[in-house]
Write a protein that holds these residues in place. Sequence first.
Motif, short mmCIF file in Angstrom:
data_model
loop_
_atom_site.label_atom_id
_atom_site.label_comp_id
_atom_site.label_asym_id
_atom_site.label_seq_id
_atom_site.Cartn_x
_atom_site.Cartn_y
_atom_site.Cartn_z
N GLU A 190 0.84 -1.19 0.00
CA GLU A 190 0.00 0.00 0.00
C GLU A 190 0.88 1.25 0.00
OE1 GLU A 190 -3.14 0.07 2.84
OE2 GLU A 190 -4.14 -1.61 1.87
N THR A 197 -3.07 3.00 6.93
CA THR A 197 -3.73 1.72 6.65
C THR A 197 -4.59 1.30 7.83
OG1 THR A 197 -2.00 0.99 5.14
CG2 THR A 197 -3.34 -0.72 6.15
N ASN A 370 -9.59 -4.67 -0.64
CA ASN A 370 -8.21 -4.32 -0.31
C ASN A 370 -7.64 -3.31 -1.31
OD1 ASN A 370 -8.16 -5.97 1.91
ND2 ASN A 370 -6.91 -7.57 0.98
N SER A 374 -6.43 0.43 -0.53
CA SER A 374 -5.07 0.83 -0.84
C SER A 374 -5.06 2.15 -1.61
CB SER A 374 -4.37 -0.26 -1.65
OG SER A 374 -3.04 0.11 -1.97
#
Length: 426
Positions: A190, A197, A370, A374
């Motif tokens: 990321e 995060t 995800n 990201s």
Amino acid sequence: MLDRSESSLASLLARRIPGYTLEAPFYTSPEIFAADMEAIFEQHWIYVGVEPDVPEPGDVVTVDIGRNSILIVRDDDMGVRAYHNVCRHRGARLVLEEKTTVGNLVCRYHSWTYNLEGDLIHAEHMGENFDRSCHGLKSVHIRSLEGLLFICLAEEPPEDFDGMAAVMAPYIAPHNIRETKIAYQHDLIEPGNWKLTMENNRECYHCGANHPELTVPLFAYGFGFAPEELDDLEREQAERYACLVTAEHTDWERMGIPSRCQEHLDDMVTGYRAERLPLDGAGESHTLDTRAASKKRLGSLPSDKMGALHFWTQPNSWHHFMGDHVVTFSVIPLDANHSLLRTKWLVHKDAVEGVDYDLENLIGVWMATNQQDSDLVGYCQKGATSPAYQPGPYSPHTEMLVDKFCNWYIKRMLAWHGPTRVTAKA
């Protein structure tokens, strides 16, 4: 770099305003990143994997955390051990692969050889007075919480892990992680600081606008909302969700499945939160049709319709436990601007791909989510580098758990880098 006018990390920590995002250097400064690694990732219990990563004797998995490379090994007695991945001769890395299987741990440089208990059992040409017993591998603290593996690099790890484990073991045990296998693992780099995060994970304020797949099975209402801002349809959905929570908690706990919220995100060193929450639709799994992705039910669960147990740990993990599979997430900082998000999907050890589960169906919701997260983290990282950035207020309705993450982080950093400790100067 830290702006010299900011004086020190201690000053930044002391003037943090609760209820607001952190100041930009916390997300962008290499010096603060180094302080994070020292105070957080080298002092606390860090989630790193699952027992099915090392299912058989001789199985080894490596995990890199900053300057530390760690070996996690299944020994001949089926115990799980952890060692620094450093030969005691001249410091070479012992295992270079992420996963492997060995009889003994052999350094490829000069063939110093260690058994799975970490003892040095072979070292040629060291002379008759050489004492092998003084040169075993350096061990690392490791604990298994019903199959979830945590390590601590500190000499004296936080003692409250036992308290957290005592509460959480009955929640996790019915899913029987030790009788699962890893159906898939995905590593995503990321483009943001590790704290961004984690902050992104600790709220669902952004879910409706950014996660079309996730919000099929998941109720965003489970993570807060402003009642006065709901329209009639949204209010009806929120009320339906609240009734589901009450009814299903009662039903699940009647079955012997602990479900009610346990929250200690910022009042324990080993901070955590857990709650079993209902899922929408069929209520079985994190899939687009909300039905179980695998035909093989996990552990001792009495039904496929077990919602999803959410379990978060500070500083670096979150997990979703369902009737048919488990998804675990760990965040490992790489540098001030990048983090590794590692996701594992676990199914029953006897489940067969293509027969009992379709892999794309199993992983589809979280693979999409995800990547969406990201991208959002990357937007925030870029924004934090702007001279125009200044801390903004958290929503008291939907971001209270983000604020608790930051409260925990500031407390832990002050405990290590406060005025009486060495501060990170510009």
